[in-house]
Design an enzyme around this catalytic site. Structure first.
Site, PDB file in Angstrom:
ATOM      1  NE  ARG A  95      -1.616  -1.468   3.696  1.00 22.12           N
ATOM      2  CZ  ARG A  95      -1.783  -1.216   4.995  1.00 22.12           C
ATOM      3  NH1 ARG A  95      -2.874  -0.619   5.421  1.00 22.12           N
ATOM      4  NH2 ARG A  95      -0.857  -1.564   5.865  1.00 22.12           N
ATOM      5  CB  ALA A 274      -5.922  -2.902   8.318  1.00 20.24           C
ATOM      6  CG  PHE A 302      -3.123  -2.268  11.941  1.00 21.85           C
ATOM      7  CD1 PHE A 302      -2.016  -1.595  12.447  1.00 21.85           C
ATOM      8  CD2 PHE A 302      -4.166  -1.517  11.417  1.00 21.85           C
ATOM      9  CE1 PHE A 302      -1.953  -0.192  12.443  1.00 21.85           C
ATOM     10  CE2 PHE A 302      -4.113  -0.120  11.403  1.00 21.85           C
ATOM     11  CZ  PHE A 302      -3.011   0.537  11.925  1.00 21.85           C
ATOM     12  CG  PHE A 382      14.152  -5.931  16.818  1.00 21.72           C
ATOM     13  CD1 PHE A 382      14.085  -4.544  16.829  1.00 21.72           C
ATOM     14  CD2 PHE A 382      13.155  -6.623  16.140  1.00 21.72           C
ATOM     15  CE1 PHE A 382      13.061  -3.868  16.190  1.00 21.72           C
ATOM     16  CE2 PHE A 382      12.125  -5.963  15.504  1.00 21.72           C
ATOM     17  CZ  PHE A 382      12.080  -4.576  15.521  1.00 21.72           C
ATOM     18  CD1 TRP A 410      15.419  -2.533   9.836  1.00 25.58           C
ATOM     19  CD2 TRP A 410      17.545  -2.909  10.433  1.00 25.58           C
ATOM     20  NE1 TRP A 410      15.983  -1.325  10.156  1.00 25.58           N
ATOM     21  CE2 TRP A 410      17.290  -1.526  10.524  1.00 25.58           C
ATOM     22  CE3 TRP A 410      18.816  -3.376  10.759  1.00 25.58           C
ATOM     23  CZ2 TRP A 410      18.255  -0.608  10.926  1.00 25.58           C
ATOM     24  CZ3 TRP A 410      19.794  -2.464  11.157  1.00 25.58           C
ATOM     25  CH2 TRP A 410      19.503  -1.095  11.248  1.00 25.58           C
TER      26      TRP A 410
END
Length: 557
Positions: A95, A274, A302, A382, A410
């Site tokens: 989106r 959403a 979401f 992470f 990432w």
């Protein structure tokens, strides 16, 4: 770490967009250039590709979001890059970011680290102008409504029963309820009005669910504006505005083509929220992606309780395809928050809180299982995740026979999701299940809502307000009870209370109001305190944004 995502994006070595198009088998006549690195794909490409084999669609969803972040878009982008790494012909479908969250809480969107869609600054600001066009189309309808009443009101529109709202692509709580027409007889009839954020508007939903330009006009024509003095429905078609509105949207309906940091093609088109809309990129972009590639990697907003449910129940049915697999993204940080840890304490190891928060992930897995779809859990890694925490989550997944992969997109880009890509391909190739949905179109509206609340949210039942009960009867008389349902619910919780983390039990979902989105083909059910015009936080992300003398953005993440 400040602005590291932005710095990575600004250092990207992008290919010319015409070269990205050629990777997909498109030529220069198939696209409309918006500079060197953005393009729109012409709609006539749809017809040329009609007989091409359909690619498989993989949906990326997540647990309920927390301020700690889940990295769903980052995972989507990294996974698309990983499919390219393993030699698969893949395209990403996302989106478009909305100004509201970009300037509000979220900051820049479209991935992070080495898993981003670029040009990132353009994506997060005006891009190709699609959302501006949707804003203009929405407000054009409002202008024509008020002008029609001012010029004699041949349709007998009751100003007290106009349901259509204006739109602005910004979080602005002061515009939720306004009065227009003040200043005397020359300024039209004073009446109450209000604004939705553009991405929650019906025009946004209509654009994203339309299959082509003709379908777009048909959907715009049947949009309900309000009611007459004798309580008959008034539509955009009654007003005679569908042609002008479709004309305003003639370029916005064309999918946007960009690329990732690793030059994987990406379609970025449409941007409904959403939590208050259906939360998926456009059908045109996804279906075009299915013809241009063997795999389409897409996301829905979401958690699985919102974006995935609407993707699977609303979008796939209207688009005419069945999804092939689902990725459920979870982070150690977010699971610890669902287990009771405060955001400021997330840096400390807390295996017990993690185990408590796993209940939230467990519910979302059960939801995807209820749709009868193969899935893989992506542990979005992470740097502060400890070995003990990762091992505890992996142990739970293994003990419960849930396929999973540790994702490091990432940090490593596509290389960080190669294992995830292989596991998804295996899951798709070995799948013997038959995809199913939460409800049948012939089910009454209240049954559709109850099925979603009980199966997807885990609620014990649904309470309908007096207003909602009256609307259920009225919608049945209008023949709208056979439409789909779009639930407007907080994204922060499985319940309709944003403060309840984890996996709540023995709760009731309260539907306070129903709104007809007849052009989109669904009824919006507003639950709890959900609003369609968000407000800015105490310190908006916009306060950190700037631009240097060379025109480079600062603070966009």
């Amino acid at each position: 770490m400040e602005n590291i995502d932005l710095k990575i994006a600004q250092q990207a070595k992008m290919e010319k967009i015409i070269d990205i198009a050629k990777k997909l088998g498109l030529n220069q006549e198939d696209i409309e250039l918006y500079g060197d690195y953005k393009a729109k794909i012409r709609l006539d490409v749809q017809k040329r590709l009609e007989k091409e084999k359909d690619g498989k669609v993989i949906l990326v969803t997540a647990i309920n979001p927390t301020p700690a972040g889940e990295g769903k878009s980052t995972t989507t982008v990294g996974l698309g890059q990983a499919f390219s790494k393993v030699g698969k012909n893949a395209i990403i479908a996302l989106r478009e970011p909305s100004f509201g969250p970009v300037m509000g809480v979220k900051g820049g969107a479209a991935g992070g680290g080495h898993a981003q869609v670029v040009p990132m600054e353009d994506l997060n600001l005006h891009f190709t102008g699609d959302i501006h066009a949707i804003t203009t189309a929405t407000n054009a309808i409002s202008a024509m409504i008020d002008n029609h009443i001012h010029q004699g009101n041949d349709l007998n529109i009751d100003p007290r029963r106009i349901t259509w709202k204006r739109a602005l692509d910004m979080n602005d709580r002061s515009l939720r309820q306004v009065v227009v027409g003040l200043g005397g007889i020359g300024n039209s009839l004073p009446r109450e009005d209000g604004f939705n954020i553009t991405v929650a508007s019906e025009i946004m939903a209509v654009l994203c669910l339309a299959k082509n330009l003709s379908d777009l006009k048909t959907r715009v024509r049947r949009i309900v504006l309000g009611y007459t003095y004798d309580r008959k429905v008034v539509t955009v078609g009654d007003l005679g505005a569908e042609g002008a509105v479709t004309l305003i949207l003639k370029d916005a309906i064309k999918p946007n083509l960009v690329q990732t940091l690793e030059n994987t093609p990406a379609l970025v088109h449409g941007g409904p929220f959403a939590n208050i809309a259906h939360g998926c990129n456009s059908i045109i972009a996804t279906n075009m992606g299915r013809k241009l590639a063997d795999y389409v990697i897409t996301e829905a907003g979401f958690g699985a309780d919102l974006g995935a449910e609407k993707f699977l129940d609303i979008k796939t049915q209207q688009a005419g395809f069945d999804p092939s697999a689902v990725v459920i993204v979870a982070t150690i940080r977010a699971l610890k928050m669902h287990g009771g840890v405060k955001k400021n304490d997330l840096g400390e190891e807390n295996v017990e809180a993690l185990k408590a928060g796993i209940e939230n992930l467990e519910k979302h897995i059960e939801t995807i299982q209820a749709f009868n779809l193969p899935y893989v859990v992506a542990i979005n890694h992470f740097v502060n995740d400890t070995d003990a925490e990762v091992e505890a989550l992996e142990a739970w997944l293994k003990d419960n026979n849930h396929p999973y992969s540790v994702s490091q997109v990432w940090e490593k880009g596509g290389d960080g999701a190669v294992d995830l890509a292989h596991k998804l391909i295996d899951a798709i190739d070995n799948n013997t299940k038959q995809f199913t949905r939460m409800y049948k179109m012939d089910d009454p509206l209240e049954v559709k809502i109850e099925n979603i609340a009980k199966t997807v949210y885990g609620a014990k039942g649904v309470s309908f307000s007096k207003t909602a009960k009256t609307q259920l009867k009225k919608f049945k008389r209008e023949g709208w009870d056979k439409l789909q349902v779009c639930m407007a619910k907080t994204q922060m919780s499985l319940s309709d209370d944003p403060k309840v983390y984890g996996r709540p039990r023995d709760f009731t979902i309260t539907v306070r109001e129903l709104r007809p989105s007849i052009g989109a083909g669904f009824i919006v059910a507003l639950t709890g305190e959900m609003m369609t015009m968000p407000g800015l936080p105490k310190v908006p992300a916009a306060m950190q944004m700037d631009i240097d003398d060379d025109g480079n953005a600062k603070g966009l993440f």
